[in-house]
Design a protein around this motif. Structure first.
Motif, PDB file in Angstrom:
ATOM      1  N   VAL A 182      91.691 -47.401 -72.009  1.00 52.40           N
ATOM      2  CA  VAL A 182      90.980 -48.303 -72.912  1.00 52.40           C
ATOM      3  C   VAL A 182      90.637 -49.569 -72.139  1.00 52.40           C
ATOM      4  O   VAL A 182      91.511 -50.201 -71.538  1.00 52.40           O
ATOM      5  N   SER A 183      89.364 -49.906 -72.152  1.00 50.49           N
ATOM      6  CA  SER A 183      88.903 -51.131 -71.515  1.00 50.49           C
ATOM      7  C   SER A 183      89.069 -52.287 -72.497  1.00 50.49           C
ATOM      8  O   SER A 183      88.688 -52.186 -73.661  1.00 50.49           O
TER       9      SER A 183
ATOM     10  N   SER B 146      85.322 -46.721 -71.387  1.00 51.17           N
ATOM     11  CA  SER B 146      86.726 -46.337 -71.605  1.00 51.17           C
ATOM     12  C   SER B 146      86.885 -44.827 -71.535  1.00 51.17           C
ATOM     13  O   SER B 146      87.808 -44.308 -70.895  1.00 51.17           O
TER      14      SER B 146
ATOM     15  N   GLU C  95      92.767 -53.628 -68.855  1.00 48.11           N
ATOM     16  CA  GLU C  95      92.754 -52.191 -69.130  1.00 48.11           C
ATOM     17  C   GLU C  95      94.140 -51.739 -69.603  1.00 48.11           C
ATOM     18  O   GLU C  95      95.155 -52.315 -69.208  1.00 48.11           O
TER      19      GLU C  95
ATOM     20  N   SER D 125      88.926 -42.433 -68.234  1.00 45.79           N
ATOM     21  CA  SER D 125      90.068 -41.529 -68.381  1.00 45.79           C
ATOM     22  C   SER D 125      89.888 -40.268 -67.535  1.00 45.79           C
ATOM     23  O   SER D 125      90.867 -39.606 -67.174  1.00 45.79           O
TER      24      SER D 125
ATOM     25  N   GLN E  31      81.092 -50.364 -73.850  1.00 45.35           N
ATOM     26  CA  GLN E  31      82.517 -50.501 -73.576  1.00 45.35           C
ATOM     27  C   GLN E  31      83.281 -49.249 -74.009  1.00 45.35           C
ATOM     28  O   GLN E  31      84.199 -48.795 -73.322  1.00 45.35           O
TER      29      GLN E  31
ATOM     30  N   SER F 249      93.381 -49.177 -80.558  1.00 44.19           N
ATOM     31  CA  SER F 249      93.229 -47.940 -79.796  1.00 44.19           C
ATOM     32  C   SER F 249      94.504 -47.128 -79.891  1.00 44.19           C
ATOM     33  O   SER F 249      95.601 -47.685 -79.987  1.00 44.19           O
TER      34      SER F 249
END
Length: 458
Positions: A371-372, A356, A379, A360, A352, A146
């Motif tokens: 970001v999960s 995420s 997290e 935010s 997922q 990510s």
């Protein structure tokens, strides 16, 4: 924060579960009464039964004084109408909608603004998943990658293997291996047990390692944890939907791409759309077809149909017949824990990715990205520090002085266009973009409070 979530499907329910434990006032709306009753027994939230776009239902859900409305029903049209109702009738300040139809997305700049369909933020699972798969192709060996701070900072999850120079050694030896490259290991998962990394911690083969570094240095650090995979060149994709076609379109200029689509009409259309991809009409579970297309030479087999079971079975078959890596799209979260890391190398979850993106917009403070991780248990977030030494309890202080909750680590920050890897003597400044890893989501609200400025802070 007062939040209405429209749609109690997997995304709506998972989002509600994430937010209800963080001191939010959550109301969940769905047309299935039995489903809502079951949810209400398990979670401390309000439920309202009825059509999500109905003014009566929205009023009953508390839309007259809600802070945020999140429309994630299975219908794009219902989500759009619900946002219109919330804006026109209740002046809801922030409206988020999940939109999947590519035709709407192509016209989003013309459609989605206050003078037309008033949606403040659009979440498109298919675009999110396509981007995630492309990142995983670009970084062979990563389980998850990510970006933060305009892609300047990366968070990477990968498995440690024998052959990686750091495997079998303590984290402190990393500076000897890569003296000019900054990196911070923020988590180690060993046999389902979370380990807080310290300098003396020894990396073992099989560990799932999460690290944060400047994006340009990502592959250099990955090569310390495992022998760096060669770039993927031969790709086989199953499923010619928006995700499959999008991934093929991105890869076909640099890779040899084959795409299998069961539907003859769709396969024909894809042939015209994809200029350098070989498109086949057929069944990916057909062993003879895979043999004919030399499955044993495929670097990555990616199954992206809407059927979880078909994706899993075709990927298992492909691996047995010689494909080097297998990646599958999985809708059901329960399946991900069962399959990832076994014969199937990577499971990608639209839910997922969507969660995420939604988080935010929900987090308190100036949060730029969320970001999960670890299937929702952990997290990582990027937030901007505001305030000064009189209004903030972090500005002007060293990281080592902050009383961060257990399992919370600052990984890196962006300051004046420079990436700085976190250390205990690093002094935080106003406008720093800080990337924080949180091993347990129950500490999210504590982190938010710590980094938020207050006019009354002394």
């Amino acid at each position: 924060m007062k939040i209405i979530i429209l749609g109690a499907g997997q995304v709506g329910l998972t989002l509600a579960e994430n937010l209800v434990s963080e001191d939010n006032d959550i109301t969940l709306v769905d047309s299935e009464l039995e489903l809502l009753e079951d949810i209400q027994q398990k979670h401390d939230l309000r439920v309202v039964n009825g059509p999500a776009s109905s003014p009566r239902v929205l009023r009953e859900a508390g839309a007259t004084d809600v802070d945020l409305l999140v429309a994630v029903t299975s219908s794009d049209e219902v989500n759009m109408v619900a946002c219109q109702m919330a804006y026109t009738l209740f002046h809801t300040p922030t409206k988020i909608a999940r939109i999947r139809n590519s035709e709407y997305l192509r016209e989003k700049d013309k459609l989605f603004h206050h003078n037309m369909i008033p949606i403040d933020h659009i979440i498109s699972p298919e675009i999110l998943v396509t981007d995630e798969i492309i990142r995983l192709i670009d970084y062979p060996g990563a389980l998850q990658i990510s970006y933060f701070a305009d892609k300047r900072i990366s968070l990477v999850v990968l498995k440690a293997y024998y052959g990686g120079p750091l495997v079998g050694y303590s984290i402190s030896t990393l500076k000897e291996h890569l003296p000019h490259i900054g990196c911070r290991i923020v988590s180690i998962l060993r046999q389902d047990t979370q380990i807080r990394p310290q300098g003396s911690t020894i990396i073992e083969a099989g560990d799932e390692v999460t690290f944060i570094t400047e994006t340009v240095n990502t592959k250099a650090f990955m090569s310390e944890i495992q022998r760096l995979d060669k770039p993927y060149k031969r790709i086989m994709i199953v499923g010619g939907g928006n995700i499959g076609a999008g991934v093929a379109k991105y890869l076909e200029e640099t890779c040899s791409v084959k795409l299998i689509e069961r539907n003859a009409e769709k396969a024909k259309a894809l042939t015209e759309k994809l200029s350098h991809t070989l498109v086949f009409q057929g069944d990916a579970s057909d062993q003879s077809l895979l043999f004919e297309e030399h499955i044993e030479n495929i670097d990555v087999f990616i199954s992206l149909t809407s059927d979880d079971e078909a994706n899993i079975m075709s990927a298992l078959l492909a691996k047995r017949l010689g494909a080097k890596k297998a990646m599958v799209l999985i809708q059901r979260m329960a399946y991900i824990n069962l399959i990832q890391g076994g014969t199937i190398d990577i499971a990608v979850s639209p839910q997922q990715a969507t969660i995420s993106a939604l988080l935010s917009h929900v987090r308190k403070g100036d949060v730029k990205n969320v970001v999960s991780l670890r299937h929702g248990q952990a997290e990582a977030l990027e937030l901007v520090i505001h305030g000064d030494t009189t209004t903030s309890n972090v500005v002007g202080r060293k990281l080592g002085e902050l009383k961060l909750p257990q399992g919370v680590m600052v990984g890196a920050l962006l300051r004046d266009n420079e990436v700085i890897i976190a250390s205990k003597n690093l002094i935080l400044q106003e406008e720093d973009h800080v990337v924080i890893y949180i091993s347990d989501k129950k500490y999210v609200s504590d982190v938010e409070k710590m980094f938020q400025p207050s006019a009354f802070f002394i």
